[in-house]
Design a protein around this motif. Structure first.
Motif, PDB file in Angstrom:
ATOM      1  N   LYS A 265       0.854  -1.183   0.000  1.00  0.00           N
ATOM      2  CA  LYS A 265       0.000   0.000   0.000  1.00  0.00           C
ATOM      3  C   LYS A 265       0.887   1.228   0.000  1.00  0.00           C
ATOM      4  O   LYS A 265       1.876   1.288   0.732  1.00  0.00           O
ATOM      5  CB  LYS A 265      -0.925   0.026   1.216  1.00  0.00           C
ATOM      6  N   ALA A 266       0.511   2.209  -0.828  1.00  0.00           N
ATOM      7  CA  ALA A 266       1.297   3.435  -0.939  1.00  0.00           C
ATOM      8  C   ALA A 266       0.995   4.346   0.244  1.00  0.00           C
ATOM      9  O   ALA A 266      -0.166   4.644   0.530  1.00  0.00           O
ATOM     10  CB  ALA A 266       0.972   4.144  -2.255  1.00  0.00           C
ATOM     11  N   VAL A 267       2.061   4.769   0.929  1.00  0.00           N
ATOM     12  CA  VAL A 267       1.928   5.734   2.019  1.00  0.00           C
ATOM     13  C   VAL A 267       2.027   7.147   1.464  1.00  0.00           C
ATOM     14  O   VAL A 267       1.324   8.058   1.906  1.00  0.00           O
ATOM     15  CB  VAL A 267       2.996   5.481   3.093  1.00  0.00           C
ATOM     16  N   SER A 268       2.905   7.362   0.516  1.00  0.00           N
ATOM     17  CA  SER A 268       3.062   8.628  -0.180  1.00  0.00           C
ATOM     18  C   SER A 268       3.576   8.314  -1.582  1.00  0.00           C
ATOM     19  O   SER A 268       3.656   7.147  -1.983  1.00  0.00           O
ATOM     20  CB  SER A 268       4.009   9.559   0.578  1.00  0.00           C
ATOM     21  N   GLU A 269       3.943   9.357  -2.317  1.00  0.00           N
ATOM     22  CA  GLU A 269       4.433   9.131  -3.675  1.00  0.00           C
ATOM     23  C   GLU A 269       5.763   8.396  -3.695  1.00  0.00           C
ATOM     24  O   GLU A 269       6.082   7.709  -4.668  1.00  0.00           O
ATOM     25  CB  GLU A 269       4.572  10.478  -4.394  1.00  0.00           C
ATOM     26  N   GLU A 270       6.553   8.558  -2.637  1.00  0.00           N
ATOM     27  CA  GLU A 270       7.876   7.937  -2.594  1.00  0.00           C
ATOM     28  C   GLU A 270       8.029   6.952  -1.443  1.00  0.00           C
ATOM     29  O   GLU A 270       9.157   6.625  -1.065  1.00  0.00           O
ATOM     30  CB  GLU A 270       8.957   9.037  -2.474  1.00  0.00           C
ATOM     31  N   ALA A 271       6.947   6.503  -0.848  1.00  0.00           N
ATOM     32  CA  ALA A 271       7.020   5.558   0.281  1.00  0.00           C
ATOM     33  C   ALA A 271       5.913   4.527   0.149  1.00  0.00           C
ATOM     34  O   ALA A 271       4.791   4.844  -0.258  1.00  0.00           O
ATOM     35  CB  ALA A 271       6.910   6.290   1.614  1.00  0.00           C
ATOM     36  N   THR A 272       6.252   3.295   0.494  1.00  0.00           N
ATOM     37  CA  THR A 272       5.320   2.174   0.379  1.00  0.00           C
ATOM     38  C   THR A 272       5.470   1.265   1.589  1.00  0.00           C
ATOM     39  O   THR A 272       6.573   1.082   2.106  1.00  0.00           O
ATOM     40  CB  THR A 272       5.578   1.374  -0.916  1.00  0.00           C
ATOM     41  N   VAL A 273       4.364   0.713   2.027  1.00  0.00           N
ATOM     42  CA  VAL A 273       4.346  -0.257   3.122  1.00  0.00           C
ATOM     43  C   VAL A 273       3.992  -1.618   2.539  1.00  0.00           C
ATOM     44  O   VAL A 273       3.016  -1.742   1.790  1.00  0.00           O
ATOM     45  CB  VAL A 273       3.341   0.140   4.214  1.00  0.00           C
ATOM     46  N   ALA A 274       4.785  -2.616   2.880  1.00  0.00           N
ATOM     47  CA  ALA A 274       4.544  -3.985   2.411  1.00  0.00           C
ATOM     48  C   ALA A 274       4.364  -4.908   3.612  1.00  0.00           C
ATOM     49  O   ALA A 274       5.046  -4.754   4.631  1.00  0.00           O
ATOM     50  CB  ALA A 274       5.695  -4.472   1.536  1.00  0.00           C
ATOM     51  N   ILE A 275       3.455  -5.841   3.484  1.00  0.00           N
ATOM     52  CA  ILE A 275       3.227  -6.857   4.511  1.00  0.00           C
ATOM     53  C   ILE A 275       3.769  -8.173   3.968  1.00  0.00           C
ATOM     54  O   ILE A 275       3.341  -8.644   2.908  1.00  0.00           O
ATOM     55  CB  ILE A 275       1.738  -6.991   4.846  1.00  0.00           C
TER      56      ILE A 275
ATOM     57  N   SER B  66      -1.088  15.396   7.048  1.00  0.00           N
ATOM     58  CA  SER B  66      -1.126  13.976   6.678  1.00  0.00           C
ATOM     59  C   SER B  66      -2.539  13.418   6.821  1.00  0.00           C
ATOM     60  O   SER B  66      -2.986  12.612   5.992  1.00  0.00           O
ATOM     61  CB  SER B  66      -0.154  13.178   7.556  1.00  0.00           C
ATOM     62  N   ARG B  67      -3.272  13.866   7.856  1.00  0.00           N
ATOM     63  CA  ARG B  67      -4.646  13.381   8.030  1.00  0.00           C
ATOM     64  C   ARG B  67      -5.540  13.866   6.885  1.00  0.00           C
ATOM     65  O   ARG B  67      -6.405  13.136   6.393  1.00  0.00           O
ATOM     66  CB  ARG B  67      -5.214  13.861   9.360  1.00  0.00           C
ATOM     67  N   ILE B  68      -5.316  15.120   6.450  1.00  0.00           N
ATOM     68  CA  ILE B  68      -6.102  15.642   5.335  1.00  0.00           C
ATOM     69  C   ILE B  68      -5.809  14.847   4.057  1.00  0.00           C
ATOM     70  O   ILE B  68      -6.719  14.494   3.295  1.00  0.00           O
ATOM     71  CB  ILE B  68      -5.805  17.134   5.135  1.00  0.00           C
ATOM     72  N   GLU B  69      -4.533  14.565   3.819  1.00  0.00           N
ATOM     73  CA  GLU B  69      -4.176  13.803   2.628  1.00  0.00           C
ATOM     74  C   GLU B  69      -4.774  12.406   2.677  1.00  0.00           C
ATOM     75  O   GLU B  69      -5.315  11.900   1.676  1.00  0.00           O
ATOM     76  CB  GLU B  69      -2.652  13.719   2.513  1.00  0.00           C
ATOM     77  N   TRP B  70      -4.699  11.765   3.839  1.00  0.00           N
ATOM     78  CA  TRP B  70      -5.308  10.436   3.968  1.00  0.00           C
ATOM     79  C   TRP B  70      -6.817  10.488   3.771  1.00  0.00           C
ATOM     80  O   TRP B  70      -7.418   9.603   3.153  1.00  0.00           O
ATOM     81  CB  TRP B  70      -4.977   9.844   5.339  1.00  0.00           C
ATOM     82  N   GLN B  71      -7.422  11.563   4.304  1.00  0.00           N
ATOM     83  CA  GLN B  71      -8.865  11.696   4.151  1.00  0.00           C
ATOM     84  C   GLN B  71      -9.241  11.843   2.681  1.00  0.00           C
ATOM     85  O   GLN B  71     -10.219  11.246   2.202  1.00  0.00           O
ATOM     86  CB  GLN B  71      -9.358  12.917   4.938  1.00  0.00           C
TER      87      GLN B  71
END
Length: 500
Positions: A232-242, A333-338
């Motif tokens: 899942k993309a956290v931002s344009e240059e960061a990703t979280v993988a499980i 960050s909350r606004i962007e996530w929203q």
């Protein structure tokens, strides 16, 4: 501000609390967070560096347990479960595999002492400023307090001590509030490990096979198979993988703490950084004791009353916990996530709307087919009844009428006689028809004796039309009954003749 929706990876979407920015908090001496020292901004076994009053969320200390040999051939450390996959203020502490508990205890004591010294220096810069030794120290102390509330600048308070840097993690920082984050629900046996990549999601997805191969080579365990559960993309240059690991021999998953501890070994730091990895942590639900410890100790800079009120207002205490929101970046960050979650909701709603439209069309088609089947069923029922009647006639051919059939025949004959009798219904209907015709002819010949307004005339015409329709319906009913009786009589007569 609305909160981001929950993520499939446990990324804690936050629901803002009723507590706004600018909450006045009492002065407090900074202490280590939950018994853990603050580490430098790295995650792979780097040496600890003291930091002034920083809040690490969330980490919990667990009682030490006897070391057992893990699947990686080394005694695993009891890694601390985390409640969420992000850290406010610094990188979460890492866990080094193979270090003695005594060395770790000494390091923690040293770090705690350094934190206490820095906290004391922070308090002195606000309340015990003696830079000049005169009334200017009061002005300088007020300026230091203002900088501490803003979370910027440096506080000069002594001629012999260096200035104290003020960050957003200091207890006097005003732009903070309390929100809520979702906790992990996975167990240690599920083996889920969160890996943060400093890469776009598309690149991580493309390089998934090479990343898995590299991690397996780093672990150097041929019997361990690494698999991706999702990204899942956290931002344009960061990703979280499980990811999770399975044993080829037993087909069992490797515990999340063992997997995370193996990847956090110091000698793997450089190789993991080359892969773009910035953080590795187990995706494990905290124990009730750890959760209780976390809730009983308010974070630095948060009023205990506000922290207690946030726990009372928790919309779902089984799935969510209160967390501090520090700084404007947290709001951004909350606004962007929203916005991202709202876009996903709109996409999903559009998809659901299309599905509902398709189902409505299908329902209309099925309704039309069902109505057609009902009409066909009625026709087949009539045909079946006709066939049954003919079969019954053929079966009864050559046999005498039963007592019930003879009784029914006499009843039908009596009904037919009564209907066709001149003094009965048919005669009365003929009489009524003749009277109506006479009245019509008389009215047409006679001159009007009085005048009727148009409204009353329309009402009378409507009433007479209703009466006429009623009479016509009655006449049609009687004629239909006569035909039915005649058919029944003919059928009975034919049956009776055949039986003779």
């Amino acid at each position: 501000m609305a909160a981001p929706a929950p993520s499939i990876f446990g990324t804690p979407p936050v629901q803002p609390s009723a507590f706004t920015f600018g909450t006045t908090t009492p002065a407090a001496t900074t202490q280590p967070t939950f018994g853990l020292p603050t580490l430098q901004n790295t995650v792979f076994g780097s040496t600890p560096k003291p930091a002034a009053s920083s809040f690490t969320f969330p980490s919990f200390s667990t009682p030490s347990q006897p070391a057992t040999t893990s699947i990686f051939g080394q005694p695993p450390q009891q890694q601390q479960p985390q409640l969420a996959s992000f850290t406010l203020g610094q990188t979460p502490p890492t866990f080094q595999l193979g270090q003695a508990q005594t060395v770790q205890l000494q390091q923690q004591q040293q770090q705690q002492q350094q934190q206490i010294d820095e906290a004391q220096a922070f308090q002195d810069s606000v309340f015990k400023c003696h830079k000049f030794g005169d009334e200017r120290d009061c002005t300088l102390a007020s300026l230091n307090y203002l900088q501490a509330c803003m979370g910027a600048g440096k506080g000069y308070y002594s001629q012999t001590q260096p200035p104290v840097p003020y960050t957003q993690q200091n207890p006097y920082y005003r732009y903070k509030a309390v929100g809520y984050a979702f906790m992990y629900t996975d167990s240690n046996e599920d083996g889920m490990v969160v890996i943060n990549f400093k890469k776009p999601q598309d690149k991580v997805t493309t390089e998934e096979s090479s990343i898995i191969t590299s991690i397996q080579q780093l672990l150097n365990r041929p019997n361990i198979l690494i698999r991706f559960s999702g990204t899942k993309a956290v931002s344009e240059e960061a990703t979280v993988a499980i990811v999770f690991a399975e044993d080829r021999n037993t087909l069992r998953r490797v515990p999340a703490t063992d997997m995370s501890a193996a990847l956090c070994q110091p000698h793997l730091k450089t190789q993991l950084e080359n892969l773009g990895v910035t953080n590795v942590s187990p995706k494990v639900k905290p124990s009730p004791e750890q959760l209780k410890r976390y809730l009983e100790n308010p974070p630095d800079g948060i009023d205990p009353r506000v922290w207690s009120r946030a726990q009372e207002d928790n919309p779902d205490s089984n799935l969510m916990i209160p967390i501090p929101l520090v700084g404007v970046d947290a709001l951004k960050s909350r606004i962007e996530w929203q916005e991202k979650e709202t876009l996903q909701h709109h996409v999903r709603l559009n998809f659901i709307g299309e599905e509902v439209g398709s189902l409505l069309n299908r329902h209309a088609n099925l309704s039309a087919e069902l109505l057609q089947m009902k009409r066909k069923h009625i026709l087949l029922s009539h045909r079946l009844i006709s066939v049954i009647c003919r079969q019954e006639l053929m079966r009864k051919q050559g046999t005498s009428l039963s007592q019930e059939e003879d009784t029914l025949r006499r009843t039908l004959e009596e009904m037919d006689i009564e209907l066709n009798s001149p003094t009965k219904y048919k005669g009365r209907l003929n009489e009524l028809l003749s009277q109506i015709r006479l009245h019509k002819s008389a009215e047409s010949r006679a001159s009007p004796r009085y005048n009727v307004d148009s409204g009353s005339l329309i009402s009378v015409k409507d009433f007479m039309a209703v009466q006429q329709n009623s009479v016509k319906h009655l006449v049609n009913t009687i004629k239909s009954d006569q035909e039915h009786v005649k058919d029944m009589y003919d059928a009975v007569t034919t049956t009776y003749k055949l039986s003779q």
